[in-house]
Write a protein that holds these residues in place. Structure first.
Motif, PDB file in Angstrom:
ATOM      1  N   TYR A  75     -12.583  36.350  13.633  1.00 52.36           N
ATOM      2  CA  TYR A  75     -11.619  35.366  13.128  1.00 52.36           C
ATOM      3  C   TYR A  75     -11.143  35.746  11.727  1.00 52.36           C
ATOM      4  CZ  TYR A  75      -9.578  30.913  11.702  1.00 52.36           C
ATOM      5  OH  TYR A  75      -8.718  29.953  11.245  1.00 52.36           O
ATOM      6  N   TYR A  82     -17.516  35.701  16.600  1.00 53.33           N
ATOM      7  CA  TYR A  82     -16.286  34.923  16.427  1.00 53.33           C
ATOM      8  C   TYR A  82     -15.934  34.776  14.944  1.00 53.33           C
ATOM      9  CZ  TYR A  82     -12.869  31.174  16.773  1.00 53.33           C
ATOM     10  OH  TYR A  82     -11.722  30.427  16.668  1.00 53.33           O
ATOM     11  N   SER A  92     -14.902  37.585  21.610  1.00 55.05           N
ATOM     12  CA  SER A  92     -16.290  37.226  21.291  1.00 55.05           C
ATOM     13  C   SER A  92     -17.036  36.769  22.546  1.00 55.05           C
ATOM     14  CB  SER A  92     -16.325  36.097  20.251  1.00 55.05           C
ATOM     15  OG  SER A  92     -15.659  36.471  19.084  1.00 55.05           O
ATOM     16  N   THR A  93     -16.381  35.967  23.368  1.00 58.26           N
ATOM     17  CA  THR A  93     -16.998  35.468  24.604  1.00 58.26           C
ATOM     18  C   THR A  93     -17.307  36.602  25.562  1.00 58.26           C
ATOM     19  OG1 THR A  93     -15.853  33.343  24.396  1.00 58.26           O
ATOM     20  CG2 THR A  93     -16.667  33.939  26.580  1.00 58.26           C
ATOM     21  N   SER A 123      -9.844  26.243  20.471  1.00 57.56           N
ATOM     22  CA  SER A 123     -10.492  27.495  20.069  1.00 57.56           C
ATOM     23  C   SER A 123     -10.003  28.710  20.850  1.00 57.56           C
ATOM     24  CB  SER A 123     -12.013  27.374  20.217  1.00 57.56           C
ATOM     25  OG  SER A 123     -12.361  26.829  21.460  1.00 57.56           O
ATOM     26  N   SER A 135     -22.116  35.223  20.184  1.00 58.40           N
ATOM     27  CA  SER A 135     -20.697  34.841  20.208  1.00 58.40           C
ATOM     28  C   SER A 135     -20.297  34.133  18.916  1.00 58.40           C
ATOM     29  CB  SER A 135     -20.399  33.945  21.415  1.00 58.40           C
ATOM     30  OG  SER A 135     -21.017  32.676  21.283  1.00 58.40           O
ATOM     31  N   PRO A 191      -9.667  36.435  19.042  1.00 57.48           N
ATOM     32  CA  PRO A 191     -11.050  36.430  18.535  1.00 57.48           C
ATOM     33  C   PRO A 191     -12.012  35.653  19.425  1.00 57.48           C
ATOM     34  CG  PRO A 191      -9.511  36.101  16.730  1.00 57.48           C
ATOM     35  CD  PRO A 191      -8.699  36.045  17.989  1.00 57.48           C
ATOM     36  N   ALA A 192     -11.568  34.506  19.946  1.00 60.52           N
ATOM     37  CA  ALA A 192     -12.432  33.695  20.811  1.00 60.52           C
ATOM     38  C   ALA A 192     -12.695  34.390  22.144  1.00 60.52           C
ATOM     39  CB  ALA A 192     -11.796  32.323  21.047  1.00 60.52           C
ATOM     40  N   HIS A 211      -5.966  33.146  21.999  1.00 63.14           N
ATOM     41  CA  HIS A 211      -6.688  33.344  20.754  1.00 63.14           C
ATOM     42  C   HIS A 211      -7.686  34.481  20.964  1.00 63.14           C
ATOM     43  CE1 HIS A 211      -8.833  31.330  17.111  1.00 63.14           C
ATOM     44  NE2 HIS A 211      -8.219  32.442  16.804  1.00 63.14           N
ATOM     45  N   VAL A 231     -18.578  29.700  20.458  1.00 64.17           N
ATOM     46  CA  VAL A 231     -17.211  29.757  19.923  1.00 64.17           C
ATOM     47  C   VAL A 231     -16.690  28.361  19.617  1.00 64.17           C
ATOM     48  CG1 VAL A 231     -14.814  30.334  20.500  1.00 64.17           C
ATOM     49  CG2 VAL A 231     -16.637  31.961  21.024  1.00 64.17           C
ATOM     50  N   HIS A 250     -15.760  27.061  15.846  1.00 70.83           N
ATOM     51  CA  HIS A 250     -14.351  26.744  15.582  1.00 70.83           C
ATOM     52  C   HIS A 250     -14.191  25.308  15.103  1.00 70.83           C
ATOM     53  CE1 HIS A 250     -10.013  27.453  16.041  1.00 70.83           C
ATOM     54  NE2 HIS A 250      -9.956  26.178  16.421  1.00 70.83           N
TER      55      HIS A 250
END
Length: 485
Positions: free
Chosen positions: A463, A459, A423-424, A94, A455, A419-420, A417, A385, A389
């Motif tokens: 994504y 995500y 988001s986190t 992810s 998150s 997006p991950a 990555h 996430v 994922h």
């Protein structure tokens, strides 16, 4: 696997071989008992009563927390059970190979090593009392001698308990399985006995059930949610790295039913024991006892005291190995595959756990636990996430060849990555800002829930936006290519 990919992993991080997948229902039934029945857990429940919650509110909080926890453990453990891969490899799916370094270090290095040191020192305190019951002069051994603030008996107990932890690094996963099976009946006997003790001294179950709380001021729903979040926040690291143990399951069915039955039954016992001990002691003595070591100290049977202290030591040992040593060893091996394997990484983590001098950290518990809570606040979004994922985007399908390869086929290039990661960071920051911004305080108080939910939503948005953006770029590039006529 290609030759150039060999630098990416050590053999300890390869998918678990079929012959090594020996864990059955019984192993998973008992593996988390040490994480439930320990001194900090009982102190936490005491804090709930201090807020003014009633017996039934606290019981509801504990059982609902257990249901949510079991679901999260089973869900995030599915990939480990299906593919036999550890957390340090699964997280690449992810976050990307290099992007996985940030959450991996937070969970497998910072949080694991800090908690290993604190748990080792906490376990050594029980060791000192245990040896003192067998040999009375032990606690005063060495008179006024001290080493960096530790008395001689405390230093011996710390090193002894540390060595026992380290021995499990060499004895392997089978020894851990035997330990958890041994712990299971001991936990039910000892903590069930404590509940009976409290009921006896309170004059029966009726005075405990008739206990009336002070009442909760303000928004009781928010307080109840914050209490559930507090219990679950203490599990965030184990939820993240649960694949480190589910990778040894014979099937996902074994880890599913084992963890579900184990966590629910253990928490049911914990709910009964913690409520009866805390309220029963307040009815009997006028003061609630939050520390189970104080309960043990009031027993009038040396056998009961020794058995109870031994169970506390084994519980601490179990959670330390599963929750700290295994993730730290795996993560360090993933970070430095050329230099470390699991065993050498775990030994390095254990040494670092001593070097941070946990007895000094516990002199100011407020600052250290604030730091660890902030790490936990950044880790809960990682769970959101990972679950989105694996279940919603990958549909429970992982390409292992691609996962172990240098050239991971991510939406975003250069092995991060975005997006991950984005988001986190956003979800974690939003939760933690509540500690400093009053208007966001509710998000901080329920940071386990807010971190995961925010998150997960972010995500999915990021994504599919990135997917749409890449598709548009490809269309534009294709359209710009001159056609040959």
């Amino acid at each position: 696997m290609k030759q150039e990919d060999s630098i990416m992993y050590s053999k300890d991080l390869l998918p678990t071989s079929p012959e090594a997948r020996t864990w059955k229902f019984g192993h998973y039934f008992s593996i988390w008992m040490g994480s439930v029945h320990n001194v900090p857990s009982y102190v936490t429940i005491g804090g709930f009563f201090a807020l003014g919650l009633s017996i039934w509110q606290v019981f509801f909080i504990i059982i609902l927390s257990a249901l949510i926890l079991a679901a999260m453990m089973i869900l995030n453990g599915h990939a480990g059970g299906k593919y036999g891969i550890p957390f340090s490899i699964l997280i690449r799916s992810s976050f990307g190979r290099k992007g996985a370094t940030f959450p991996g270090i937070l969970r497998g290095v910072v949080a694991a090593i800090m908690w290993f040191g604190l748990q080792t020192y906490a376990g050594s305190l029980a060791v000192t009392i245990l040896i003192g019951e067998i040999w009375a002069p032990y606690p005063t051994l060495g008179a006024n001698w001290s080493f960096l603030g530790l008395s001689l008996s405390s230093l011996i107990s710390l090193l002894l308990f540390w060595i026992i932890n380290v021995l499990f690094i060499f004895t392997g996963i089978k020894s851990l399985g035997r330990l958890t099976k041994l712990l299971s009946p001991l936990v039910f006997v000892v903590f069930g006995g404590m509940a009976i003790w409290a009921i006896h001294f309170a004059g029966g179950i009726t005075p405990i059930l008739n206990y009336r709380s002070k009442g909760v001021d303000g928004n009781s729903i928010l307080i109840i949610l914050s209490c559930i979040s507090a219990i679950l926040a203490s599990w965030v690291a184990q939820i993240l790295s649960v694949s480190d143990v589910t990778r040894y399951s014979r099937s996902n069915k074994e880890q599913f039913w084992g963890q579900a039955a184990g966590l629910l039954s253990t928490y049911l016992l914990f709910a009964i024991a913690s409520i009866t001990i805390i309220i029963g002691s307040e009815v009997a003595f006028g003061v609630p006892i939050w520390n189970v070591l104080e309960v043990i100290d009031r027993f009038d049977s040396k056998f009961a005291i020794v058995l109870s202290l031994l169970t506390i030591c084994l519980s601490t040992l179990s959670v330390n190995i599963v929750g700290n040593i295994i993730p730290a060893g795996s993560q360090l091996a993933a970070l430095l595959p050329k230099s470390l394997n699991f065993k050498s990484g775990a030994i390095l983590a254990a040494l670092m756990g001593l070097l941070i001098m946990p007895w000094k950290l516990m002199e100011n518990p407020e600052s250290i636990f604030t730091f660890l809570n902030m790490v936990g606040g950044m880790l809960s979004p990682v769970i959101g996430v990972m679950l989105v994922h694996y279940f919603l985007i990958n549909k429970k399908e992982i390409n292992l060849q691609e996962l172990y390869s240098i050239k991971i086929n991510m939406l975003i290039t250069n092995e991060y990555h975005i997006p991950a990661i984005l988001s986190t960071l956003l979800a974690g920051s939003l939760s933690l800002l509540g500690k400093f911004i009053p208007s966001l305080e509710p998000l901080y108080r329920v940071s386990w829930f807010s971190g995961i939910l925010v998150s997960a939503i972010l995500y999915l948005i990021f994504y599919y936006l990135s997917n749409w953006f890449i598709a548009r770029r490809l269309e534009q590039n294709t359209a710009s290519i001159p056609k040959r006529g």
